[in-house]
Scaffold this motif. Structure first.
Motif, PDB file in Angstrom:
ATOM      1  N   SER A 181      30.857 -14.248  51.306  1.00 24.23           N
ATOM      2  CA  SER A 181      31.312 -13.140  50.240  1.00 24.23           C
ATOM      3  C   SER A 181      30.581 -13.296  48.845  1.00 24.23           C
ATOM      4  O   SER A 181      30.465 -14.497  48.356  1.00 24.23           O
ATOM      5  CB  SER A 181      32.653 -13.141  50.304  1.00 24.23           C
ATOM      6  OG  SER A 181      33.217 -12.667  51.426  1.00 24.23           O
ATOM      7  N   ARG A 182      30.340 -12.090  48.147  1.00 22.54           N
ATOM      8  CA  ARG A 182      30.054 -12.256  46.829  1.00 22.54           C
ATOM      9  C   ARG A 182      30.626 -10.990  45.938  1.00 22.54           C
ATOM     10  O   ARG A 182      30.867  -9.762  46.509  1.00 22.54           O
ATOM     11  CB  ARG A 182      28.465 -11.866  46.725  1.00 22.54           C
ATOM     12  CG  ARG A 182      27.653 -11.929  45.584  1.00 22.54           C
ATOM     13  CD  ARG A 182      26.422 -11.520  45.821  1.00 22.54           C
ATOM     14  NE  ARG A 182      25.517 -11.318  44.451  1.00 22.54           N
ATOM     15  CZ  ARG A 182      24.712 -12.154  44.042  1.00 22.54           C
ATOM     16  NH1 ARG A 182      24.102 -13.243  44.996  1.00 22.54           N
ATOM     17  NH2 ARG A 182      24.089 -11.734  42.954  1.00 22.54           N
ATOM     18  N   LEU A 183      31.185 -11.700  44.847  1.00 28.16           N
ATOM     19  CA  LEU A 183      31.898 -10.550  43.930  1.00 28.16           C
ATOM     20  C   LEU A 183      31.091 -10.469  42.554  1.00 28.16           C
ATOM     21  O   LEU A 183      30.701 -11.379  42.091  1.00 28.16           O
ATOM     22  CB  LEU A 183      33.210 -11.050  43.540  1.00 28.16           C
ATOM     23  CG  LEU A 183      33.964 -10.148  42.532  1.00 28.16           C
ATOM     24  CD1 LEU A 183      34.191  -8.853  42.869  1.00 28.16           C
ATOM     25  CD2 LEU A 183      35.310 -11.034  42.009  1.00 28.16           C
ATOM     26  N   GLU A 184      30.645  -9.184  42.355  1.00 32.40           N
ATOM     27  CA  GLU A 184      29.989  -8.935  41.209  1.00 32.40           C
ATOM     28  C   GLU A 184      30.860  -8.111  40.027  1.00 32.40           C
ATOM     29  O   GLU A 184      31.535  -7.215  40.704  1.00 32.40           O
ATOM     30  CB  GLU A 184      28.567  -8.201  41.397  1.00 32.40           C
ATOM     31  CG  GLU A 184      27.570  -8.863  42.298  1.00 32.40           C
ATOM     32  CD  GLU A 184      26.325  -8.115  42.575  1.00 32.40           C
ATOM     33  OE1 GLU A 184      25.911  -7.287  41.853  1.00 32.40           O
ATOM     34  OE2 GLU A 184      26.334  -8.090  43.744  1.00 32.40           O
ATOM     35  N   MET A 185      30.896  -8.663  38.872  1.00 35.87           N
ATOM     36  CA  MET A 185      31.760  -7.887  37.890  1.00 35.87           C
ATOM     37  C   MET A 185      31.027  -7.536  36.857  1.00 35.87           C
ATOM     38  O   MET A 185      30.276  -8.185  36.322  1.00 35.87           O
ATOM     39  CB  MET A 185      32.917  -8.885  37.588  1.00 35.87           C
ATOM     40  CG  MET A 185      33.903  -9.369  38.881  1.00 35.87           C
ATOM     41  SD  MET A 185      35.375 -10.230  38.273  1.00 35.87           S
ATOM     42  CE  MET A 185      34.588 -11.936  37.846  1.00 35.87           C
ATOM     43  N   GLN A 186      31.508  -6.448  36.175  1.00 31.44           N
ATOM     44  CA  GLN A 186      30.792  -5.921  34.867  1.00 31.44           C
ATOM     45  C   GLN A 186      32.054  -5.427  34.109  1.00 31.44           C
ATOM     46  O   GLN A 186      32.938  -4.605  34.567  1.00 31.44           O
ATOM     47  CB  GLN A 186      29.803  -4.764  35.189  1.00 31.44           C
ATOM     48  CG  GLN A 186      28.414  -5.244  35.777  1.00 31.44           C
ATOM     49  CD  GLN A 186      27.669  -4.299  35.865  1.00 31.44           C
ATOM     50  OE1 GLN A 186      27.911  -2.997  36.212  1.00 31.44           O
ATOM     51  NE2 GLN A 186      26.386  -4.462  35.839  1.00 31.44           N
ATOM     52  N   ALA A 187      31.834  -5.976  32.720  1.00 30.50           N
ATOM     53  CA  ALA A 187      32.967  -5.347  31.950  1.00 30.50           C
ATOM     54  C   ALA A 187      32.405  -4.400  30.878  1.00 30.50           C
ATOM     55  O   ALA A 187      31.417  -4.594  30.161  1.00 30.50           O
ATOM     56  CB  ALA A 187      33.815  -6.730  31.339  1.00 30.50           C
ATOM     57  N   ASP A 188      33.090  -3.572  30.390  1.00 32.89           N
ATOM     58  CA  ASP A 188      32.778  -2.643  29.473  1.00 32.89           C
ATOM     59  C   ASP A 188      34.127  -2.514  28.629  1.00 32.89           C
ATOM     60  O   ASP A 188      35.184  -3.149  28.981  1.00 32.89           O
ATOM     61  CB  ASP A 188      32.351  -1.436  29.863  1.00 32.89           C
ATOM     62  CG  ASP A 188      32.885  -0.373  30.667  1.00 32.89           C
ATOM     63  OD1 ASP A 188      34.115  -0.291  30.530  1.00 32.89           O
ATOM     64  OD2 ASP A 188      32.592   0.425  31.483  1.00 32.89           O
ATOM     65  N   ASN A 189      34.109  -1.558  27.556  1.00 33.53           N
ATOM     66  CA  ASN A 189      35.211  -1.466  26.724  1.00 33.53           C
ATOM     67  C   ASN A 189      36.685  -0.690  27.222  1.00 33.53           C
ATOM     68  O   ASN A 189      37.650  -0.967  26.747  1.00 33.53           O
ATOM     69  CB  ASN A 189      35.145  -0.632  25.514  1.00 33.53           C
ATOM     70  CG  ASN A 189      34.114  -1.538  24.442  1.00 33.53           C
ATOM     71  OD1 ASN A 189      33.930  -2.536  24.498  1.00 33.53           O
ATOM     72  ND2 ASN A 189      33.175  -0.860  23.824  1.00 33.53           N
ATOM     73  N   THR A 190      36.389  -0.177  28.487  1.00 32.04           N
ATOM     74  CA  THR A 190      37.347   0.458  29.221  1.00 32.04           C
ATOM     75  C   THR A 190      37.774   0.189  30.525  1.00 32.04           C
ATOM     76  O   THR A 190      38.784   0.513  31.167  1.00 32.04           O
ATOM     77  CB  THR A 190      37.021   2.108  28.973  1.00 32.04           C
ATOM     78  OG1 THR A 190      35.842   2.404  30.248  1.00 32.04           O
ATOM     79  CG2 THR A 190      36.974   2.748  27.776  1.00 32.04           C
ATOM     80  N   ALA A 191      36.831  -0.854  31.117  1.00 35.18           N
ATOM     81  CA  ALA A 191      37.051  -0.855  32.803  1.00 35.18           C
ATOM     82  C   ALA A 191      36.446  -2.245  32.831  1.00 35.18           C
ATOM     83  O   ALA A 191      35.271  -2.764  32.374  1.00 35.18           O
ATOM     84  CB  ALA A 191      36.728   0.148  33.407  1.00 35.18           C
ATOM     85  N   LEU A 192      36.886  -2.825  34.078  1.00 39.17           N
ATOM     86  CA  LEU A 192      36.427  -3.935  34.797  1.00 39.17           C
ATOM     87  C   LEU A 192      35.774  -3.407  36.232  1.00 39.17           C
ATOM     88  O   LEU A 192      36.251  -2.747  37.038  1.00 39.17           O
ATOM     89  CB  LEU A 192      37.326  -5.084  35.338  1.00 39.17           C
ATOM     90  CG  LEU A 192      36.609  -6.119  35.840  1.00 39.17           C
ATOM     91  CD1 LEU A 192      35.597  -6.877  34.961  1.00 39.17           C
ATOM     92  CD2 LEU A 192      37.856  -7.104  35.954  1.00 39.17           C
TER      93      LEU A 192
END
Length: 104
Positions: A45-56
């Motif tokens: 399995s693979r989890l990709e995450m991106q963060a910005d000022n309002t959400a993950l």
């Protein structure tokens, strides 16, 4: 492979991304910056995450022989641990076709 994604509203997205990446780096293959992370689990399995000022933003890819709902729950529970002041966060997992997948 089964794919699901969700957008988790939080002003602390980068903090949670980094905490989760550091936590799992002891047992899994992890690459991360304050804005992006990729975590590869032993089952493929693979989890990709991106963060910005309002959400993950999360994209979870799970092998066909694995339990996607279980993996979604694992991810959600771990993030909620770090987001205890905001928890429970809302995880509305969607498949690429737009249908909901059981989640946390």
């Amino acid at each position: 492979m089964s794919m699901s994604r969700t957008r988790v509203a939080t002003p602390s997205a980068s903090r949670y991304l980094q905490q989760l990446a550091k936590h799992w780096s002891h047992k899994m293959e992890v690459a991360f910056t304050p804005e992006d992370a990729t975590i590869t689990f032993p089952d493929g399995s693979r989890l990709e995450m991106q963060a910005d000022n309002t959400a993950l933003h999360l994209l979870l890819t799970v092998p066909d022989d694995s339990d996607a709902a279980r993996m979604q729950d694992i991810v959600a529970r771990h993030i909620d641990r770090y987001a205890f002041r905001e928890a429970p966060l809302t995880f509305d997992w969607q498949t690429p076709g737009g249908s909901a997948v059981i989640g946390a």
